[in-house]
Design a protein around this motif. Structure first.
Motif, short mmCIF file in Angstrom:
data_model
loop_
_atom_site.label_atom_id
_atom_site.label_comp_id
_atom_site.label_asym_id
_atom_site.label_seq_id
_atom_site.Cartn_x
_atom_site.Cartn_y
_atom_site.Cartn_z
N SER B 38 -14.68 5.98 10.00
CA SER B 38 -14.86 5.18 9.32
C SER B 38 -14.20 4.69 8.42
O SER B 38 -13.51 5.11 7.35
CB SER B 38 -16.27 5.28 9.70
N SER B 43 -12.15 -2.23 13.15
CA SER B 43 -12.93 -3.97 13.65
C SER B 43 -11.79 -4.95 12.87
O SER B 43 -12.19 -5.61 13.75
CB SER B 43 -14.37 -3.16 12.86
N THR B 44 -11.36 -4.41 11.49
CA THR B 44 -11.05 -5.56 11.21
C THR B 44 -9.62 -5.66 12.53
O THR B 44 -9.54 -7.25 12.02
CB THR B 44 -10.33 -4.61 9.72
N1 LIG Z 1 -15.78 -8.67 4.48
C1 LIG Z 1 -15.32 -7.29 4.13
N2 LIG Z 1 -14.88 -6.86 2.67
C2 LIG Z 1 -14.18 -6.25 2.01
N3 LIG Z 1 -14.73 -5.41 2.22
C3 LIG Z 1 -14.55 -4.81 3.68
C4 LIG Z 1 -15.03 -5.90 4.73
N4 LIG Z 1 -14.98 -5.76 5.55
C5 LIG Z 1 -14.81 -4.83 5.91
N5 LIG Z 1 -14.41 -3.92 4.59
C6 LIG Z 1 -13.58 -2.62 4.40
O1 LIG Z 1 -12.38 -2.36 5.04
C7 LIG Z 1 -12.47 -1.67 5.52
C8 LIG Z 1 -12.17 -1.22 7.15
O2 LIG Z 1 -13.56 -1.54 7.48
P1 LIG Z 1 -13.49 -1.83 9.13
O3 LIG Z 1 -14.99 -2.25 9.24
O4 LIG Z 1 -12.78 -1.94 9.75
O5 LIG Z 1 -13.35 -0.08 9.02
P2 LIG Z 1 -13.50 0.43 11.00
O6 LIG Z 1 -12.53 1.32 11.01
O7 LIG Z 1 -14.09 -0.57 11.45
O8 LIG Z 1 -14.56 1.41 9.92
P3 LIG Z 1 -15.97 1.64 11.14
O9 LIG Z 1 -15.79 2.96 11.70
O10 LIG Z 1 -17.25 2.48 10.15
O11 LIG Z 1 -16.71 0.56 11.83
C9 LIG Z 1 -14.04 -0.74 5.03
O12 LIG Z 1 -13.23 0.06 3.83
C10 LIG Z 1 -14.70 -1.73 5.02
O13 LIG Z 1 -15.48 -1.35 3.77
#
Ligand SMILES: Nc1ncnc2c1ncn2[C@@H]1O[C@H](COP(=O)(O)OP(=O)(O)OP(=O)(O)O)[C@@H](O)[C@H]1O
Ligand SMILES: [Mg+2]
Lengths: 240, 252
Positions: B38, B43-44
């Protein structure tokens, strides 16, 4: 018993004038809220306008950004002004002051001054209701629309506003009932609404109790619209 | 031929460097799964690929055509908006939270964008929609509103809705994470069918079993970087990076 019957006869005697005047109250409320509703959609969209998916030349984007900032500024200032100053002052200004500078606005009918003042004022409140409803639609709806290729305008028109519409019906109905009561302010520019008519009748000392049946008429009106709107809400929410 | 290719994508959320020099290629017909802890930026990354997140710098190619090039937070080059939109439609996106349109029936959810965005005639769009609902096993739900469906059914509708636009690649962001365990299987089955039919797919998932079975390649992402990638048997069976090993131990 005798006194009771006499009071009853008196009330019956006042009723035609009161009911006729409450017609003006309803007419003013309905026309002003309808006009305000149309105006408020633009104000609400103006307040949340942003430049979406910047593409094309840099100059064009700057221009779009500036235009959007201007629209946002004007809409915000409008809402700030009309919600931040007393409605009665706005009414007085429109009825007494404006015609001195703009002769075309010399109202022969007081109704038009009241209509303009209430429309402009209520639009500011409705704009906030509509903005809140639009912004309460989950972000995921916008993201799905983007992924499917909808433009910003299409997303608003086909996805966001139809959903926001259902959410804003209760507060808009509530606002209608508030406005119905607030229109009693027009008595202060001597427009013959229910309040002013009551005051005229009460100026005769023997009739000063007319305020009581007049308030009952207000109650009947607010109760009527509250019930009608509740039914409407139920029917709309049952559709899903 | 690659359907999606990125070069040195970078993105920051404040001090957080959430995407660090991401170079990703997905070839036609490939099924690529992205796994990772996580906050890794999975997702980003997916959202950046179809413009839901802006990037600070880097290039994105769709079908070997430049879709976006930014440097130092400024747009360097992008196709004109008409072409940009057409390219955007080459990626279909499926979200964790389905995001169906609740005020439209299932059929309307599948038809709306076809008619309004692609200008497909309505009867053609409906025919296509019914075919897709058949494919995801929901042809009896065409007239229902989304709220009446289970989460698993909603997600299958969302997959069909994305497919209706005839994308070249499907992006999935944890499509089964919001589902009750007994509903996961139905959605994964639809995705496996899709993979078998030759659709190019990029799937962020916590379902290691799905990755092992359906993926051609698995990417392990961690702290904004692609830490390791390879065929599922290798990456899942014999990971080289200690972070990958640690992550797999924690989820298996
Ligand atoms: N709009 C935002 N503003 C600030 N920080 C963000 C934003 N969106 C995501 N983050 C941060 O960016 C990082 C990566 O987020 P992301 O959602 O891409 O992770 P992920 O790998 O998809 O995790 P998960 O398995 O929980 O979905 C995380 O630390 C999150 O808190
Ligand atoms: Mg995620």
């Amino acid at each position: 018993m005798e006194a009771f019957q006499q009071a009853f006869r008196q009330i019956i005697g006042w009723m035609p004038a009161l009911i006729k005047a409450s017609g003006n109250t309803i007419l003013l409320t309905a026309t002003a809220v309808t006009t305000a509703l149309a105006l408020s959609v633009f104000l609400a969209l103006g307040k949340i306008s942003r430049v979406h998916s910047p593409s094309g030349s840099r100059g064009l984007n700057l221009l779009r950004k500036a235009a959007s900032a201007l629209v946002r500024g004007i809409s915000s200032a409008y809402v700030f002004f009309f919600r931040g100053t007393p409605l009665l002052m706005q009414l007085f200004f429109i009825y007494y002051v404006l015609p001195r500078y703009i002769p075309a606005l010399a109202f022969r009918e007081r109704f038009w001054a009241a209509y303009i003042a209430f429309s402009l004022n209520v639009a500011a409140y409705l704009a906030e209701i509509i903005r809140a409803a639009i912004q309460s639609i989950p972000k995921g709806q916008l993201e799905a629309s983007h992924a499917l290729g909808f433009s910003y305008g299409q997303t608003m028109r086909m996805i966001v506003i139809p959903q926001a519409y259902r959410r804003m019906i209760p507060p808009v109905c509530n606002e209608f009932v508030m406005v119905l009561k607030d229109t009693s302010l027009v008595a202060l520019i001597a427009m013959t609404d229910l309040t002013y008519q009551t005051k005229i009748i009460a100026s005769n000392r023997a009739s000063s109790l007319v305020y009581i049946p007049a308030m009952v008429v207000y109650l009947v009106m607010t109760a009527f619209f509250t019930i009608v709107f509740n039914r409407l809400e139920k029917r709309l929410s049952a559709k899903e | 031929m690659s359907i999606i290719r990125t070069e040195y994508l970078n993105k920051h959320f404040g001090a957080l460097h959430v995407l660090q020099d991401i170079n990703l290629t997905v070839d036609q017909g490939e099924v690529v799964c992205i796994i990772g802890p996580s906050g890794a930026g999975k997702s980003t990354l997916l959202r950046a690929l179809n413009g839901l997140e802006s990037v600070h710098s880097g290039k994105i190619y769709i079908d070997d055509t430049l879709f976006l090039h930014r440097e130092e937070g400024k747009l360097v080059s992008a196709p004109p908006s008409v072409q940009r939109k057409a390219m955007l439609l080459e990626t279909g996106m499926v979200f964790q939270s389905f995001n169906l349109f609740p005020h439209k029936t299932v059929l309307e959810n599948l038809v709306l964008a076809q008619v309004k965005v692609k200008r497909t005639p309505k009867n053609e769009a409906e025919e296509k929609a019914r075919g897709l609902l058949d494919q995801v096993g929901l042809n009896d739900k065409a007239e229902a509103y989304p709220a009446k469906l289970s989460g698993g059914q909603q997600q299958r509708v969302a997959i069909a809705r994305a497919l209706a636009m005839e994308p070249r690649i499907m992006l999935f962001d944890e499509p089964t994470s919001a589902l009750d365990p007994e509903l996961v299987g139905g959605v994964l089955a639809v995705m496996k069918d899709l993979a078998r039919s030759g659709m190019t797919m990029l799937v962020v998932t916590h379902e290691i079993g799905f990755a092992r079975e359906a993926a051609n390649r698995v990417i392990f992402m961690c702290d904004g970087q692609i830490a390791e990638e390879g065929p599922p048997a290798q990456l899942l069976g014999n990971p080289q990076n200690p972070r990958t090993r640690q992550f797999l131990n924690s989820v298996l």
